[in-house]
Scaffold this active site. Structure first.
Site, PDB file in Angstrom:
ATOM      1  N   ASN A  17       0.878  -1.187   0.000  1.00 16.75           N
ATOM      2  CA  ASN A  17       0.000   0.000   0.000  1.00 16.75           C
ATOM      3  C   ASN A  17       0.918   1.242   0.000  1.00 16.75           C
ATOM      4  O   ASN A  17       1.672   1.460   0.951  1.00 16.75           O
ATOM      5  CB  ASN A  17      -0.829  -0.043   1.279  1.00 16.75           C
ATOM      6  N   ASN A  69      -6.945  10.247   0.480  1.00 14.70           N
ATOM      7  CA  ASN A  69      -6.904   9.362  -0.680  1.00 14.70           C
ATOM      8  C   ASN A  69      -6.419  10.151  -1.901  1.00 14.70           C
ATOM      9  O   ASN A  69      -6.352  11.388  -1.869  1.00 14.70           O
ATOM     10  CB  ASN A  69      -8.299   8.805  -0.957  1.00 14.70           C
ATOM     11  N   CYS A  78      -6.666   4.251   8.323  1.00 13.66           N
ATOM     12  CA  CYS A  78      -5.793   3.608   7.324  1.00 13.66           C
ATOM     13  C   CYS A  78      -4.791   2.756   8.087  1.00 13.66           C
ATOM     14  O   CYS A  78      -3.862   3.279   8.709  1.00 13.66           O
ATOM     15  CB  CYS A  78      -5.068   4.646   6.470  1.00 13.66           C
ATOM     16  N   GLY A  79      -4.995   1.462   8.051  1.00 11.45           N
ATOM     17  CA  GLY A  79      -4.159   0.554   8.834  1.00 11.45           C
ATOM     18  C   GLY A  79      -2.707   0.546   8.386  1.00 11.45           C
ATOM     19  O   GLY A  79      -1.786   0.692   9.208  1.00 11.45           O
ATOM     20  N   ASN A  80      -2.477   0.380   7.087  1.00 13.81           N
ATOM     21  CA  ASN A  80      -1.094   0.306   6.600  1.00 13.81           C
ATOM     22  C   ASN A  80      -0.380   1.635   6.814  1.00 13.81           C
ATOM     23  O   ASN A  80       0.795   1.672   7.202  1.00 13.81           O
ATOM     24  CB  ASN A  80      -1.081  -0.070   5.114  1.00 13.81           C
ATOM     25  N   ASN A 171     -13.908   3.489   8.792  1.00 12.76           N
ATOM     26  CA  ASN A 171     -14.192   3.784   7.385  1.00 12.76           C
ATOM     27  C   ASN A 171     -15.064   2.634   6.850  1.00 12.76           C
ATOM     28  O   ASN A 171     -15.037   1.516   7.380  1.00 12.76           O
ATOM     29  CB  ASN A 171     -12.896   3.967   6.572  1.00 12.76           C
ATOM     30  N   GLU A 223     -10.199   0.375  -3.312  1.00 14.32           N
ATOM     31  CA  GLU A 223     -10.309   1.352  -2.217  1.00 14.32           C
ATOM     32  C   GLU A 223     -11.104   2.587  -2.625  1.00 14.32           C
ATOM     33  O   GLU A 223     -10.858   3.170  -3.689  1.00 14.32           O
ATOM     34  CB  GLU A 223      -8.918   1.794  -1.770  1.00 14.32           C
ATOM     35  N   ARG A 224     -11.983   2.979  -1.735  1.00 12.65           N
ATOM     36  CA  ARG A 224     -12.683   4.257  -1.883  1.00 12.65           C
ATOM     37  C   ARG A 224     -11.650   5.370  -2.101  1.00 12.65           C
ATOM     38  O   ARG A 224     -10.689   5.486  -1.332  1.00 12.65           O
ATOM     39  CB  ARG A 224     -13.476   4.531  -0.596  1.00 12.65           C
ATOM     40  N   CYS A 232      -4.828  -3.284   1.839  1.00 11.95           N
ATOM     41  CA  CYS A 232      -5.628  -2.328   2.607  1.00 11.95           C
ATOM     42  C   CYS A 232      -5.818  -2.931   4.000  1.00 11.95           C
ATOM     43  O   CYS A 232      -6.468  -3.972   4.150  1.00 11.95           O
ATOM     44  CB  CYS A 232      -6.971  -2.089   1.926  1.00 11.95           C
ATOM     45  N   GLY A 233      -5.236  -2.284   4.993  1.00 12.35           N
ATOM     46  CA  GLY A 233      -5.266  -2.825   6.348  1.00 12.35           C
ATOM     47  C   GLY A 233      -6.661  -2.857   6.948  1.00 12.35           C
ATOM     48  O   GLY A 233      -7.065  -3.851   7.564  1.00 12.35           O
TER      49      GLY A 233
HETATM   50  N1  LIG Z   1      -5.284   1.654   2.679  1.00 15.72           N
HETATM   51  C1  LIG Z   1      -5.936   1.912   3.881  1.00 15.72           C
HETATM   52  C2  LIG Z   1      -7.331   2.444   3.854  1.00 15.72           C
HETATM   53  C3  LIG Z   1      -7.389   3.818   3.205  1.00 15.72           C
HETATM   54  C4  LIG Z   1      -8.643   4.602   3.318  1.00 15.72           C
HETATM   55  C5  LIG Z   1      -9.732   4.183   2.378  1.00 15.72           C
HETATM   56  N2  LIG Z   1      -9.410   4.302   0.992  1.00 15.72           N
HETATM   57  C6  LIG Z   1     -10.998   4.993   2.704  1.00 15.72           C
HETATM   58  O1  LIG Z   1     -11.266   6.040   2.074  1.00 15.72           O
HETATM   59  O2  LIG Z   1     -11.702   4.587   3.604  1.00 15.72           O
HETATM   60  C7  LIG Z   1      -5.686   0.872   4.939  1.00 15.72           C
HETATM   61  O3  LIG Z   1      -4.585   0.303   4.933  1.00 15.72           O
HETATM   62  O4  LIG Z   1      -6.512   0.672   5.813  1.00 15.72           O
END
Ligand SMILES: N[C@@H](CCC[C@H](N)C(=O)O)C(=O)O
Length: 296
Positions: A17, A69, A78-80, A171, A223-224, A232-233
């Site tokens: 990520n 984003n 955002c976990g990662n 999220n 991913e949104r 995506c974590g």
């Molecule tokens: N890559 C992320 C999550 C990022 C946010 C997602 N795109 C959103 O808008 O909710 C992760 O590692 O969690």
């Protein structure tokens, strides 16, 4: 010229990520959506998520994070990226603070996350409690059971994907469980339609998941606000919670994403723990021309 011009960033990734870490503590500057889009659009500073580190907003926390984003929208989690921020705050000489404990408490607009170092380049993040009620995710319609919601894509009598689970990890996530390899689905085509489906008033991250063992899941994520990513974590956390609620697994699993593996545990106290690696690719400075007004 914007306060961002020439500012240093770290280019990192967490299980693939792509993450930029930008330290704005002490500046009072808040990144605007257009600035985030400009930074993402420059190949030199491309990211899936931009993690901006701000001064703490609450007592007892180490920093407040804003998460962007590529389309300039903001996420509550955002976990990662959180693991990457922890590495930066603990190890980067220009950012590091004396935290011998290897622990940080970080705040986002969705709440607090606790991060703990478990190895040189590996961190466990307590992502907090999943939110499972329809209006917390949020969904447009009052589904009493979010383990399977009414949603499908493709022909009505032979849908390509149907009946996802819905979970918020700070999220919104929809997870479609399938009984074949997730690589076989054209997520680049289906993802945007589902992300923007009216059932999700705040849009959603869209996952296709195959349970491959009692403690193993293969996952791909649209991913949104960012599109297809290598990991995506929060999706991995949401998927383990959903699979556990559906009795497909126990309370934990290794989630294999195209960019690497994440270990997820949904603890008995309802907190979801995510453990995974971080990688430092390099550093750069934001190009001043990204922030200059366009010529008349
Ligand atoms: N890559 C992320 C999550 C990022 C946010 C997602 N795109 C959103 O808008 O909710 C992760 O590692 O969690």
């Amino acid at each position: 010229m914007s306060a961002l011009a020439h500012r240093r960033f770290l280019k990192m990734h967490g299980a693939g990520n792509a993450i930029l870490v930008l330290d704005l503590r002490g500046t009072g500057h808040r990144v605007a959506a257009g600035e985030a889009r400009a930074i993402a659009g420059d190949p030199h500073s491309r990211f899936d998520q931009l993690m901006v580190v701000h001064d703490p907003a609450s007592p007892g926390t180490d920093a407040f994070l804003r998460i962007y984003n590529t389309d300039g929208s903001e996420s509550g989690a955002c976990g990662n990226g959180t693991r990457c921020v922890a590495y930066a705050m603990l190890d980067d000489p220009a950012m590091a603070r004396p935290a011998e404990s290897g622990r940080l408490t970080l705040e986002t607009r969705s709440g607090l996350v606790e991060v703990k170092r478990v190895a040189d380049r590996s961190f466990t993040v307590d992502m907090g409690q999943p939110r499972l009620a329809w209006d917390e995710i949020p969904l447009r319609d009052p589904f009493p059971d979010t383990r399977r919601i009414e949603l499908q894509i493709g022909p009505i009598d032979d849908p390509i994907l149907h009946s996802p689970a819905a979970v918020s990890m700070g999220n919104p996530h929809a997870i479609f469980f399938v009984d074949r390899d997730p690589d076989g689905f054209d997520l680049a085509r289906i993802g945007p339609m589902l992300e923007n489906h009216p059932i999700f008033p705040e849009r959603a991250n869209i996952s296709v998941a195959q349970v491959t063992g009692r403690e193993a899941i293969k996952l791909r994520v649209w991913e949104r606000g960012a599109g297809l990513t290598l990991a995506c974590g929060t999706a991995a956390c949401a998927t383990v919670v959903a699979a556990s609620r559906l009795r497909m697994i126990g309370r934990g699993a290794t989630v294999s994403l195209p960019g690497g593996d994440l270990a997820i545990e949904w603890r008995a106290d309802d907190h979801v723990l995510m453990t995974g690696p971080v990688f430092l690719e390099g550093e750069g400075t934001l190009a001043p021309e990204l922030f200059e007004p366009a010529p008349p």
